[in-house]
Design an enzyme around this catalytic site. Structure first.
Site, PDB file in Angstrom:
ATOM      1  N   ASP A   1       0.861  -1.195   0.000  1.00  0.00           N
ATOM      2  CA  ASP A   1       0.000   0.000   0.000  1.00  0.00           C
ATOM      3  C   ASP A   1       0.898   1.247   0.000  1.00  0.00           C
ATOM      4  OD1 ASP A   1      -2.332   1.549   0.278  1.00  0.00           O
ATOM      5  OD2 ASP A   1      -2.394   1.323   2.458  1.00  0.00           O
TER       6      ASP A   1
ATOM      7  N   GLU B   1       2.655   5.155  -3.915  1.00  0.00           N
ATOM      8  CA  GLU B   1       2.616   6.137  -5.022  1.00  0.00           C
ATOM      9  C   GLU B   1       3.933   6.901  -5.153  1.00  0.00           C
ATOM     10  OE1 GLU B   1       0.295   5.700  -2.656  1.00  0.00           O
ATOM     11  OE2 GLU B   1      -0.999   4.515  -3.954  1.00  0.00           O
TER      12      GLU B   1
ATOM     13  N   ASP C   1      -9.051   3.805  -2.094  1.00  0.00           N
ATOM     14  CA  ASP C   1     -10.037   4.233  -1.097  1.00  0.00           C
ATOM     15  C   ASP C   1     -11.321   4.764  -1.709  1.00  0.00           C
ATOM     16  OD1 ASP C   1      -8.104   3.479   0.657  1.00  0.00           O
ATOM     17  OD2 ASP C   1      -7.430   5.512   1.115  1.00  0.00           O
TER      18      ASP C   1
END
Ligand code: MIG
Length: 798
Positions: A392, A395, A468
């Site tokens: 996770d 980015e 999300d």
């Protein structure tokens, strides 16, 4: 050391605040790009007239730099809040224009929470490819979110084409579809020139840095495009079967007791599931590869329990590393110089979950190798062979960073600025993680790694999810075009959080989301830390029953799904496909995004409206025959049908001419189901013909590859003979599994006798087959067949 409570809450507040940051220096970037690009290179992709010997061409034009224009758009230095991007190499920009003649339908360039069909862009409204952590991202929005694949597909009835813009810096894509006049050569007297109006789509790519490295893929069919693109970026990794089962996640399952109780809940309620997930709270102060000693005193014991139940565990491992000299991972990485550096040559430090953190430089092969080694059982204490991984925040997410990500002037291995490789950061983490899992099993077992950030080629390393989302109907709805877009950009193994991550879904929405997810490639229920508990049995008996049905339906469908993944792996066919891919000449399919094909046989139209009593289903193709998958009803008049639905309905239709392999019943997880017999669902087309296939292997290892231990079977219905034959002689695999039942949909009259015979064996005498015929639905059911799925056999219907 545990971070002080205060520090933790400030980190969380920051997270809540993050939405304020999202995508806000986009406009300055856009204006700068346009300024640096006054004269456009014009590359006319004359798609019908260009002939190429290869599948692709490669153009390279050197990076242009323009020092003349001094208007202050942050060309030489750019401020973002308190951050300064020093632009050590000066401003740069590259771009190229393409005109797609005759095309008005373009697709691709994920990831955006947008429609399947790309929209025309206006000023300051280009599609942005820049990987960002955007909590509760907006929908109907062209801004960048977690992943980027700079691959665009253009389609018209006789041709599909592709543009692959290989650049990992921030990229903008402008789309402009218009009507243009075209001269038509004519044989009539020379002074009469004919003209006609044809569509044209102009696509303008702009990237902040790098070189122009672009591939034009010429098709001509959608499936040719998928193959050509896969030659450049690779195909979908073949997932271990368990990862196609249902996954139960939440932020967080608190402790070992909680895990045990949730696991037992599935058995109590007779719901199959394969994997339980642990989020960041399972670690010692967000130090990945460690366990919170109070909550998870004995992680091995916990995994042994799961293993006995033939289930798996997935844990989260983020790329940021807590600055803490006592944390071995940190101190080793620090000593070896494995972190991304700031401008001054120090380790880059940013705030993330653990507080002050440094970021591993996954672009460095040496770092990836070292990272992969961290997954060795002896290094990763408390891990066992049923533990798999979730990447996770890659980015990468940097709280308090410009747009919540790493500064562009940070420096990677080989002196590359972060701006150059930004969209590749998560790709490389997933690569290293997948390699680590393969290594720990000495090359024996397939890995499973879920990543949030991705790039072109991420399909080689595992699965992605859409991040999300919110527990609202509109997010359920948009998940379909989002997943379709990711799928046609090469990444078949994708899904959206079932239920919606943020907030609390009303029971009806949760039920509908399970039903939709059951027919999507990656199927995981997940919920935010602030959301109420939502295990499938918490919403009353009736809702539990309907969710159970949806999950069970998923499990019976697994042979088909696994076979589709084998196709994605070997021939680059997306598992989940837009209708136009299967019906490239049917114009009415080009914009459809509320239904899709799962493989070439099933059309799925999830119910995504609140309190729906009907859905309008488009059954495409004028010569096609469709069957209601649950009621077997034959729908002979393709077109748009109004189908009545109840809360239990999942509108799924089987295409005439196909054979879908199913399991006759389900087990507690995929591993309980290995020996369960098959049912073959044969749906006849208008010529009473059908064909389909089944792939099977040991479901978890690389033996299918190294030792060719697999079975690839072909089933054909032709002239009243249904036969099973080998689709690939190279594959050999022994199985006890039998085909028990065959259902043939669309049989016009009751047969007088049905016999089965084994082929190529001495004892291949004809055997009578027990059958029943239902005249109302024209369904012929053959029972108790007990034909080995690996044998060649024929069933004669007279
Ligand atoms: O910003 O690890 O998208 O699935 O549960 C929150 C906690 C950080 C974001 C992920 C979400 C996950 C959560 N993470």
């Amino acid at each position: 050391m545990e971070p002080a409570k205060e520090e933790e809450s400030s980190v969380q507040d920051e997270a809540v605040d993050k939405s304020n940051f999202k995508n806000c220096n986009h406009i300055a970037f856009y204006r700068r790009q346009k300024l640096l690009h006054p004269g456009k290179f014009l590359y006319q992709a004359l798609l019908d007239s260009v002939t190429l010997c290869n599948d692709s061409v490669k153009l390279q034009i050197i990076n242009e730099k323009n020092k003349e224009n001094q208007e202050d758009l942050g060309l030489w230095q750019e401020e973002f809040g308190s951050f300064l991007d020093i632009k050590a190499n000066g401003p740069s920009s590259i771009g190229l224009d393409f005109s797609l003649h005759g095309c008005e339908h373009v697709y691709g360039i994920p990831e955006h929470a947008e429609t399947l069909l790309l929209k025309n862009t206006s000023d300051n409204d280009a599609y942005r490819l820049f990987n960002l952590d955007v909590y509760g991202h907006k929908i109907q929005d062209k801004m960048g979110i977690y992943g980027s694949v700079p691959f665009l597909l253009a389609h018209k009835p006789n041709r599909t084409a592709g543009i692959f813009w290989l650049n990992s810096s921030e990229t903008l894509v402008e789309i402009n579809t218009k009507a243009v006049m075209e001269h038509v050569p004519s044989r009539s007297p020379p002074d009469i020139t004919k003209q006609r109006v044809v569509p044209q789509t102009d696509v303008h790519w702009m990237s902040e840095s790098g070189i122009i490295d672009v591939f034009l893929l010429m098709g001509p069919t959608p499936f040719d495009i998928f193959k050509q693109y896969a030659q450049l970026t690779g195909t979908q990794a073949l997932p271990p079967l368990f990862s196609l089962g249902y996954h139960q996640c939440r932020w967080n399952y608190e402790d070992e007791q909680d895990v045990k109780a949730v696991d037992a809940g599935f058995d109590e309620h007779d719901i199959p599931y394969d994997v339980i997930w642990l989020d960041i709270e399972h670690t010692e102060g967000k130090r990945y590869f460690t366990w919170d000693k109070k909550k998870f005193q004995n992680p091995k014991r916990m995994q042994e329990l799961l293993k006995r139940k033939k289930r798996k565990l997935v844990v989260i491992i983020d790329p940021h590393i807590k600055v803490d000299p006592m944390y071995t991972l940190y101190s080793q990485a620090k000593k070896n110089g494995y972190f991304v550096k700031d401008r001054k040559g120090q380790d880059f430090e940013g705030i993330c979950w653990p507080g002050s953190s440094s970021y591993l430089d996954f672009t460095n092969p040496e770092v990836r190798e070292w990272y992969a080694d961290q997954f060795a059982f002896k290094s990763y204490k408390g891990s066992t062979d049923i533990l798999f991984v979730w990447n996770d925040m890659n980015e990468p997410s940097v709280f308090k960073g410009a747009e919540l990500t790493m500064q562009r002037d940070a420096v990677h291995h080989g002196n590359w600025e972060h701006r150059e490789v930004h969209n590749l950061y998560g790709f490389y983490q997933q690569m290293a993680t997948a390699e680590g899992l393969i290594k720990r099993s000495r090359g024996q077992n397939r890995p499973f790694v879920l990543t949030r950030s991705f790039f072109a080629g991420s399909q080689k390393y595992g699965a992605v999810w859409t991040g999300d989302n919110v527990a609202e109907w509109s997010y359920l709805k948009i998940s379909i075009p989002m997943l379709l877009t990711i799928s046609i950009a090469g990444i078949s193994f994708c899904g959206a959080d079932v239920g919606g991550f943020i907030g609390d879904p009303e029971p009806e929405l949760l039920v509908r989301w399970y039903q939709a997810g059951a027919y999507q490639p990656f199927f995981r229920g997940h919920a935010n830390i602030e959301s109420k508990r939502r295990e499938p049995w918490l919403f009353g008996d009736e809702n539990t029953r309907i969710i159970r049905e949806a999950i069970r339906e998923r499990y019976t469908l697994l042979p088909y799904l696994y076979s589709l993944f084998y196709r994605a792996h070997t021939t680059a066919e997306p598992v989940m496909r837009p209708l136009w891919v299967e019906f490239p000449k049917e114009q009415e399919t080009f914009g459809v995004e509320d239904e899709y094909m799962l493989g070439n046989a099933l059309l799925v139209h999830p119910v995504i409206e609140q309190e729906a009593t009907t859905v309008n289903v488009l059954l495409p193709g004028s010569d096609e025959v469709w069957y209601d998958l649950r009621r077997f009803r034959r729908l002979d008049y393709p077109g748009t049908l109004k189908i009545p639905v109840t809360l239990e309905s999942i509108p799924v239709f089987q295409r005439g001419g196909s054979v879908v392999p199913l399991k006759t019943t389900v087990g507690r997880s995929t591993e309980w189901m290995t020996d369960i017999s098959y049912e073959l669902r044969v749906a006849l087309d208008s010529k009473d013909f059908a064909v389909g296939e089944l792939y099977l292997d040991d479901e978890h290892s690389f033996q299918y590859l190294h030792k060719k231990q697999f079975l690839h079977r072909k089933f054909t219905f032709h002239k009243n003979v249904f036969s099973s034959s080998c689709a690939d002689e190279i594959g050999q695999y022994h199985t006890k599994c039998v085909v028990e039942r065959v259902l043939i949909l669309g049989v016009q009259k009751q047969p007088t006798s049905v016999t089965a015979s084994l082929q190529g064996k001495r004892d291949g005498k004809d055997k009578e087959v027990v059958f029943t015929y239902d005249a109302k639905t024209s369904t012929l059911t053959l029972e108790k067949l007990l034909l080995n799925v690996g044998d060649d056999w024929k069933i004669h219907i007279k």
